[in-house]
Design a protein around this motif. Structure first.
Motif, PDB file in Angstrom:
ATOM      1  N   GLY A 299       0.805  -1.209   0.000  1.00 20.67           N
ATOM      2  CA  GLY A 299       0.000   0.000   0.000  1.00 20.67           C
ATOM      3  C   GLY A 299       0.839   1.260   0.000  1.00 20.67           C
ATOM      4  N   ARG A 300       2.175   1.116   0.143  1.00 21.52           N
ATOM      5  CA  ARG A 300       3.052   2.287   0.144  1.00 21.52           C
ATOM      6  C   ARG A 300       3.939   2.321  -1.097  1.00 21.52           C
ATOM      7  NH1 ARG A 300       5.075   1.572   6.453  1.00 21.52           N
ATOM      8  NH2 ARG A 300       2.975   1.511   7.355  1.00 21.52           N
ATOM      9  N   ASP A 301       4.498   1.152  -1.439  1.00 21.16           N
ATOM     10  CA  ASP A 301       5.349   1.057  -2.628  1.00 21.16           C
ATOM     11  C   ASP A 301       4.664   0.185  -3.670  1.00 21.16           C
ATOM     12  OD1 ASP A 301       7.228   2.429  -1.149  1.00 21.16           O
ATOM     13  OD2 ASP A 301       8.237   0.601  -0.492  1.00 21.16           O
ATOM     14  N   ARG A 302       5.082   0.338  -4.920  1.00 21.02           N
ATOM     15  CA  ARG A 302       4.574  -0.553  -5.968  1.00 21.02           C
ATOM     16  C   ARG A 302       5.125  -1.958  -5.729  1.00 21.02           C
ATOM     17  NH1 ARG A 302       2.280   0.012 -10.907  1.00 21.02           N
ATOM     18  NH2 ARG A 302       2.592  -1.689 -12.381  1.00 21.02           N
ATOM     19  N   PRO A 303       4.254  -2.972  -5.578  1.00 17.41           N
ATOM     20  CA  PRO A 303       4.739  -4.319  -5.255  1.00 17.41           C
ATOM     21  C   PRO A 303       5.617  -4.907  -6.358  1.00 17.41           C
ATOM     22  CG  PRO A 303       2.397  -4.117  -4.811  1.00 17.41           C
ATOM     23  CD  PRO A 303       2.793  -2.900  -5.591  1.00 17.41           C
ATOM     24  N   GLY A 304       6.771  -5.440  -5.972  1.00 16.37           N
ATOM     25  CA  GLY A 304       7.630  -6.174  -6.886  1.00 16.37           C
ATOM     26  C   GLY A 304       7.323  -7.653  -6.820  1.00 16.37           C
ATOM     27  N   PRO A 305       8.056  -8.488  -7.568  1.00 14.10           N
ATOM     28  CA  PRO A 305       7.774  -9.935  -7.595  1.00 14.10           C
ATOM     29  C   PRO A 305       7.830 -10.590  -6.227  1.00 14.10           C
ATOM     30  CG  PRO A 305       9.222  -9.319  -9.406  1.00 14.10           C
ATOM     31  CD  PRO A 305       9.086  -8.110  -8.538  1.00 14.10           C
ATOM     32  N   ASP A 306       8.783 -10.194  -5.370  1.00 15.65           N
ATOM     33  CA  ASP A 306       8.885 -10.826  -4.047  1.00 15.65           C
ATOM     34  C   ASP A 306       7.617 -10.601  -3.231  1.00 15.65           C
ATOM     35  OD1 ASP A 306      11.355 -11.915  -4.438  1.00 15.65           O
ATOM     36  OD2 ASP A 306      12.461 -10.397  -3.302  1.00 15.65           O
ATOM     37  N   LEU A 307       7.090  -9.373  -3.245  1.00 15.60           N
ATOM     38  CA  LEU A 307       5.879  -9.094  -2.488  1.00 15.60           C
ATOM     39  C   LEU A 307       4.684  -9.818  -3.090  1.00 15.60           C
ATOM     40  CD1 LEU A 307       4.360  -7.778  -0.230  1.00 15.60           C
ATOM     41  CD2 LEU A 307       4.311  -5.644  -1.526  1.00 15.60           C
ATOM     42  N   VAL A 308       4.618  -9.921  -4.413  1.00 19.52           N
ATOM     43  CA  VAL A 308       3.529 -10.673  -5.052  1.00 19.52           C
ATOM     44  C   VAL A 308       3.569 -12.134  -4.604  1.00 19.52           C
ATOM     45  CG1 VAL A 308       2.659 -11.543  -7.257  1.00 19.52           C
ATOM     46  CG2 VAL A 308       3.320  -9.134  -7.036  1.00 19.52           C
ATOM     47  N   HIS A 309       4.775 -12.716  -4.529  1.00 18.54           N
ATOM     48  CA  HIS A 309       4.899 -14.106  -4.085  1.00 18.54           C
ATOM     49  C   HIS A 309       4.504 -14.247  -2.613  1.00 18.54           C
ATOM     50  CE1 HIS A 309       8.053 -14.635  -7.503  1.00 18.54           C
ATOM     51  NE2 HIS A 309       6.826 -14.854  -7.922  1.00 18.54           N
ATOM     52  N   VAL A 310       4.897 -13.277  -1.782  1.00 19.09           N
ATOM     53  CA  VAL A 310       4.509 -13.311  -0.368  1.00 19.09           C
ATOM     54  C   VAL A 310       2.991 -13.230  -0.235  1.00 19.09           C
ATOM     55  CG1 VAL A 310       4.528 -11.955   1.765  1.00 19.09           C
ATOM     56  CG2 VAL A 310       6.671 -12.468   0.593  1.00 19.09           C
ATOM     57  N   LEU A 311       2.365 -12.326  -0.991  1.00 24.17           N
ATOM     58  CA  LEU A 311       0.915 -12.178  -0.919  1.00 24.17           C
ATOM     59  C   LEU A 311       0.193 -13.441  -1.382  1.00 24.17           C
ATOM     60  CD1 LEU A 311       0.594  -8.529  -2.245  1.00 24.17           C
ATOM     61  CD2 LEU A 311      -0.135  -9.323   0.006  1.00 24.17           C
ATOM     62  N   THR A 312       0.721 -14.097  -2.396  1.00 22.71           N
ATOM     63  CA  THR A 312       0.108 -15.330  -2.888  1.00 22.71           C
ATOM     64  C   THR A 312       0.230 -16.435  -1.849  1.00 22.71           C
ATOM     65  OG1 THR A 312       0.736 -14.674  -5.145  1.00 22.71           O
ATOM     66  CG2 THR A 312       0.041 -16.950  -4.819  1.00 22.71           C
ATOM     67  N   ALA A 313       1.417 -16.544  -1.231  1.00 22.08           N
ATOM     68  CA  ALA A 313       1.613 -17.541  -0.181  1.00 22.08           C
ATOM     69  C   ALA A 313       0.761 -17.220   1.043  1.00 22.08           C
ATOM     70  CB  ALA A 313       3.092 -17.607   0.204  1.00 22.08           C
ATOM     71  N   LEU A 314       0.645 -15.933   1.384  1.00 19.26           N
ATOM     72  CA  LEU A 314      -0.175 -15.529   2.535  1.00 19.26           C
ATOM     73  C   LEU A 314      -1.628 -15.930   2.338  1.00 19.26           C
ATOM     74  CD1 LEU A 314      -0.568 -14.011   5.220  1.00 19.26           C
ATOM     75  CD2 LEU A 314      -0.867 -11.911   3.877  1.00 19.26           C
ATOM     76  N   LEU A 315      -2.131 -15.778   1.116  1.00 23.32           N
ATOM     77  CA  LEU A 315      -3.523 -16.155   0.851  1.00 23.32           C
ATOM     78  C   LEU A 315      -3.728 -17.641   1.104  1.00 23.32           C
ATOM     79  CD1 LEU A 315      -6.281 -15.224  -0.113  1.00 23.32           C
ATOM     80  CD2 LEU A 315      -5.569 -15.725  -2.453  1.00 23.32           C
ATOM     81  N   HIS A 316      -2.765 -18.458   0.679  1.00 19.48           N
ATOM     82  CA  HIS A 316      -2.838 -19.901   0.926  1.00 19.48           C
ATOM     83  C   HIS A 316      -2.811 -20.171   2.425  1.00 19.48           C
ATOM     84  CE1 HIS A 316      -1.974 -24.203   0.640  1.00 19.48           C
ATOM     85  NE2 HIS A 316      -0.955 -24.004   1.458  1.00 19.48           N
ATOM     86  N   ASP A 317      -1.942 -19.478   3.148  1.00 20.67           N
ATOM     87  CA  ASP A 317      -1.822 -19.663   4.595  1.00 20.67           C
ATOM     88  C   ASP A 317      -3.128 -19.297   5.294  1.00 20.67           C
ATOM     89  OD1 ASP A 317      -0.913 -19.955   7.180  1.00 20.67           O
ATOM     90  OD2 ASP A 317       0.666 -18.469   7.046  1.00 20.67           O
ATOM     91  N   CYS A 318      -3.696 -18.153   4.936  1.00 20.63           N
ATOM     92  CA  CYS A 318      -4.938 -17.689   5.571  1.00 20.63           C
ATOM     93  C   CYS A 318      -6.102 -18.617   5.262  1.00 20.63           C
ATOM     94  CB  CYS A 318      -5.260 -16.272   5.120  1.00 20.63           C
ATOM     95  SG  CYS A 318      -4.118 -15.014   5.756  1.00 20.63           S
ATOM     96  N   ALA A 319      -6.175 -19.104   4.023  1.00 24.97           N
ATOM     97  CA  ALA A 319      -7.252 -20.017   3.656  1.00 24.97           C
ATOM     98  C   ALA A 319      -7.143 -21.320   4.444  1.00 24.97           C
ATOM     99  CB  ALA A 319      -7.224 -20.282   2.154  1.00 24.97           C
ATOM    100  N   ALA A 320      -5.907 -21.767   4.678  1.00 25.21           N
ATOM    101  CA  ALA A 320      -5.702 -23.021   5.400  1.00 25.21           C
ATOM    102  C   ALA A 320      -6.040 -22.894   6.879  1.00 25.21           C
ATOM    103  CB  ALA A 320      -4.249 -23.487   5.240  1.00 25.21           C
ATOM    104  N   THR A 321      -5.885 -21.692   7.432  1.00 17.73           N
ATOM    105  CA  THR A 321      -6.092 -21.485   8.870  1.00 17.73           C
ATOM    106  C   THR A 321      -7.367 -20.705   9.179  1.00 17.73           C
ATOM    107  OG1 THR A 321      -4.719 -19.491   8.789  1.00 17.73           O
ATOM    108  CG2 THR A 321      -3.627 -21.555   9.338  1.00 17.73           C
ATOM    109  N   ASP A 322      -8.168 -20.397   8.143  1.00 21.68           N
ATOM    110  CA  ASP A 322      -9.416 -19.645   8.314  1.00 21.68           C
ATOM    111  C   ASP A 322      -9.159 -18.304   9.002  1.00 21.68           C
ATOM    112  OD1 ASP A 322     -12.197 -19.332   7.957  1.00 21.68           O
ATOM    113  OD2 ASP A 322     -12.572 -19.900  10.037  1.00 21.68           O
TER     114      ASP A 322
END
Length: 232
Positions: A128-151
């Protein structure tokens, strides 16, 4: 028109001697959205221009500049859930690479490497502050998987507040996936209206991204929620 609106907003805000955070607090939006509107990266959500006119005393100038023609515009006047900092990000099932079945919105269905959990928090702090680069996109994708798995709903909506408005195809696709998960979680908690609102918002982002796959998933969830109340 977005650039013109942003320049006018910045001028009025500075004239009022307010920071972006102060303006955001008074109109009910995160400061990162005010920053993006000022930079011309997006047009304001519905109702924001009028609220800004009232807060900044512009005499309706900003509302007159608001064209409301962006495909990335949010359907929700105020995004539900966690907007403030301080949400605990779980990272309980943190992968070294993106799990099978999760396509990277930057690189497609490949097993992209994910930054280690120790650096993930620092990357998420810039969302929300900087334009996301590939590393942040990968973190966000992994975070979504983590959150879905743990509700874990709060981190999903925390991320959505910072992803909206997305300004690239990859981020629009990612935002659509996040909105789908938020919609399913809200519906599972018996909050059908909020669930349907998130699914509808996800469809808006998926259409802007031109992503037929996530559009199909969202439509199936909308149909399931319409029939039985909770997506199957």
């Amino acid at each position: 028109m977005a650039a013109e609106f942003g320049r006018a907003l910045r001028a009025h805000r500075r004239r009022a001697r307010l920071t972006q955070a102060q303006v955001g607090e008074r109109v009910g939006y995160h400061h990162s959205l005010i920053s993006k509107v000022e930079s011309g990266a997006r047009t304001p959500p519905r109702g924001l221009a009028a609220a800004l006119d009232e807060v900044l005393g512009t005499g309706g100038e900003l509302a007159a500049l608001d064209t409301q023609d962006s495909p990335q515009q949010t359907l929700l006047s105020l995004l539900p859930g966690a907007a403030a900092d301080g949400v605990r990000i779980p990272l309980r099932h943190w992968p070294a690479v993106l799990p099978a079945g999760i396509g990277c919105p930057e690189h497609g269905a490949v097993a992209c490497r994910v930054p280690v959990a120790a650096s993930a928090h620092a990357l998420l702090a810039r969302l929300g502050r900087d334009r996301p680069g590939p590393d942040l996109v990968h973190v966000l994708t992994a975070l979504l998987h983590d959150c879905a798995a743990t509700d874990a709903l709060a981190p999903v909506e925390w991320a959505l507040h910072r992803l909206a408005p997305a300004d690239s195809r990859a981020l629009l696709t990612l935002a659509a996936h996040y909105a789908r998960v938020a919609g399913r979680m809200r519906a599972a908690r018996g909050q059908d209206a909020l669930g349907m609102a998130w699914l509808g918002q996800g469809l808006t982002w998926a259409a802007a991204a031109g992503d037929a796959a996530v559009t199909g998933r969202l439509l199936r969830d909308v149909a399931a929620l319409t029939r039985v109340g909770v997506p199957a």
